[in-house]
Design a protein around this motif. Structure first.
Motif, mmCIF file in Angstrom:
data_model
loop_
_atom_site.group_PDB
_atom_site.id
_atom_site.type_symbol
_atom_site.label_atom_id
_atom_site.label_comp_id
_atom_site.label_asym_id
_atom_site.label_seq_id
_atom_site.Cartn_x
_atom_site.Cartn_y
_atom_site.Cartn_z
ATOM 1 N N LEU A 59 -1.951 -0.236 -11.123
ATOM 2 C CA LEU A 59 -1.572 0.242 -9.794
ATOM 3 C C LEU A 59 -2.293 -0.520 -8.684
ATOM 4 O O LEU A 59 -1.673 -0.931 -7.694
ATOM 5 C CB LEU A 59 -1.873 1.745 -9.684
ATOM 6 N N ASN A 60 -3.583 -0.723 -8.832
ATOM 7 C CA ASN A 60 -4.369 -1.344 -7.765
ATOM 8 C C ASN A 60 -4.006 -2.806 -7.529
ATOM 9 O O ASN A 60 -4.340 -3.364 -6.483
ATOM 10 C CB ASN A 60 -5.863 -1.227 -8.063
ATOM 11 N N ALA A 61 -3.339 -3.428 -8.496
ATOM 12 C CA ALA A 61 -2.981 -4.845 -8.363
ATOM 13 C C ALA A 61 -1.588 -5.052 -7.783
ATOM 14 O O ALA A 61 -1.176 -6.192 -7.549
ATOM 15 C CB ALA A 61 -3.070 -5.531 -9.725
ATOM 16 N N LEU A 62 -0.868 -3.965 -7.534
ATOM 17 C CA LEU A 62 0.517 -4.081 -7.071
ATOM 18 C C LEU A 62 0.585 -4.724 -5.689
ATOM 19 O O LEU A 62 -0.052 -4.267 -4.740
ATOM 20 C CB LEU A 62 1.174 -2.698 -7.029
ATOM 21 N N LYS A 63 1.371 -5.784 -5.570
ATOM 22 C CA LYS A 63 1.583 -6.482 -4.305
ATOM 23 C C LYS A 63 3.075 -6.532 -3.989
ATOM 24 O O LYS A 63 3.915 -6.225 -4.833
ATOM 25 C CB LYS A 63 1.010 -7.904 -4.360
ATOM 26 N N MET A 64 3.386 -6.949 -2.766
ATOM 27 C CA MET A 64 4.776 -6.974 -2.354
ATOM 28 C C MET A 64 5.595 -7.946 -3.190
ATOM 29 O O MET A 64 6.770 -7.692 -3.469
ATOM 30 C CB MET A 64 4.875 -7.330 -0.869
ATOM 31 N N GLU A 65 4.982 -9.043 -3.621
ATOM 32 C CA GLU A 65 5.750 -9.991 -4.440
ATOM 33 C C GLU A 65 6.178 -9.377 -5.772
ATOM 34 O O GLU A 65 7.266 -9.694 -6.285
ATOM 35 C CB GLU A 65 4.966 -11.280 -4.674
ATOM 36 N N ARG A 101 0.837 -1.207 0.000
ATOM 37 C CA ARG A 101 0.000 0.000 0.000
ATOM 38 C C ARG A 101 0.872 1.258 0.000
ATOM 39 O O ARG A 101 0.555 2.238 -0.695
ATOM 40 C CB ARG A 101 -0.916 -0.001 1.219
ATOM 41 N N ARG A 102 1.957 1.248 0.779
ATOM 42 C CA ARG A 102 2.842 2.419 0.787
ATOM 43 C C ARG A 102 3.412 2.669 -0.597
ATOM 44 O O ARG A 102 3.532 3.821 -1.041
ATOM 45 C CB ARG A 102 3.988 2.210 1.792
ATOM 46 N N ALA A 103 3.757 1.597 -1.307
ATOM 47 C CA ALA A 103 4.284 1.755 -2.666
ATOM 48 C C ALA A 103 3.209 2.296 -3.603
ATOM 49 O O ALA A 103 3.474 3.202 -4.416
ATOM 50 C CB ALA A 103 4.808 0.417 -3.176
ATOM 51 N N ARG A 104 1.994 1.785 -3.472
ATOM 52 C CA ARG A 104 0.905 2.283 -4.334
ATOM 53 C C ARG A 104 0.631 3.753 -4.071
ATOM 54 O O ARG A 104 0.382 4.533 -5.006
ATOM 55 C CB ARG A 104 -0.359 1.451 -4.106
#
Length: 315
Positions: free
Chosen positions: A212-218, A189-192
């Motif tokens: 953007l909304n699909a960005l995850k830590m992996e 979330r911080r990255a988004r």
């Protein structure tokens, strides 16, 4: 002796069949979908365990639970990442489903610390801490060769120390917790948020093939491994916050080794190298000089081994 290990997490459920050495030779996994409520999740857990159980149905069952759990009452606490689980009688529910079985339940961080101590990178040490970096942030500790539990089995809630009093809201309802910065969902979330503000991403989203909304830590870990500058900088920032949390725990317990799981295992030195450097800023020098920081030895299988270790080794 064979055992069944059940891992109940906010993201996934896993059940594994293991032998007396902890070796896993059968396993099933499915999404938790905790929004369905605890009754539906428990039905899945029970069915998964029954499918693994042999005909005689005598195997001890270890359950690693992704939230607070009181070993005295057999009830779960308030679980921020699993709505509806507050004060649920988990031991009673499983004992009813598997009458006559030995059932050992503990929170996932305690269980993982036990597994790493007996089967993983903590072997040979008498004072270790294990920290999760998954759906939440938790910790388990072995102190002088014994699992540290504390009052109501609540020791190790390192994810809810406050780093920034007016920081982001945590799942526990408070602000600025370590978990609100460094859990997998929080770090993503911080990255988004940064990307939404127009900070240069060096082609991260395009390279990852996601919006953007699909960005995850992996995704961030993979792109950091590919040299993406934004992802690398984000991992270093996450390492700084995590070092703050590790130092807080180390300053109290003075462990020989701190083992980090989940995201830290996937990222390796991309996260651990800056974490070790930032740690020097926060930890008491005499403690930091002796402290090793390593990835968890059981890797992505730590949850399976953790549950099995409870059935095999918990006192």
């Amino acid at each position: 002796m064979n055992v069944i290990g059940i891992d109940i997490g906010g993201t996934k459920l896993a059940a594994a069949f293991a032998d007396a050495s902890g070796r896993i030779f059968q396993k099933s996994v499915r999404p938790t979908n905790s929004n369905r409520g605890p009754d539906a999740v428990l039905r899945d857990v029970i069915n998964m365990a029954r499918r693994l159980s042999k005909k005689e149905g005598t195997e001890p069952i270890g359950v690693s639970f992704g939230g607070p759990y009181d070993v005295e009452t057999g009830r779960v606490g308030d679980v921020p990442n699993m709505p509806g689980w507050k004060d649920l009688p988990l031991r009673e529910a499983l004992s009813s489903a598997f009458p006559g079985r030995k059932i050992v339940i503990d929170n996932d961080a305690n269980a993982a610390a036990l597994a790493e101590w007996k089967l993983g990178a903590g072997r040979g040490f008498q004072n270790i801490v294990y920290l999760t970096m998954g759906t939440g942030i938790g910790a388990g500790a072995i102190v002088n060769g014994r699992l540290l539990r504390g009052q109501s089995n609540a020791a190790g809630e390192i994810g809810h120390i406050c780093l920034v009093p007016d920081g982001p809201v945590c799942g526990c309802g408070k602000r600025g917790c370590l978990e609100a910065f460094c859990s997998g969902p929080a770090a993503a979330r911080r990255a988004r948020d940064k990307l939404a503000l127009g900070m240069a991403d060096d082609g991260l989203l395009q390279n990852a093939g996601i919006d953007l909304n699909a960005l995850k830590m992996e995704h961030l870990v993979i792109e950091a491994q590919n040299g993406n500058r934004f992802a690398l900088a984000h991992l270093e920032e996450t390492a700084m916050y995590m070092a703050w949390g590790v130092a807080s725990l180390a300053n109290v317990l003075s462990p020989e080794i701190a083992l980090l799981g989940t995201v830290a295992v996937a990222a390796g030195d991309l996260l651990l190298k800056p974490l070790r450097e930032h740690l020097k800023r926060f930890v008491f020098p005499a403690i930091g000089e002796q402290l090793r920081i390593e990835p968890a030895g059981l890797g992505e299988l730590v949850g399976d081994h953790a549950a099995a270790a409870l059935a095999l080794y918990a006192d």
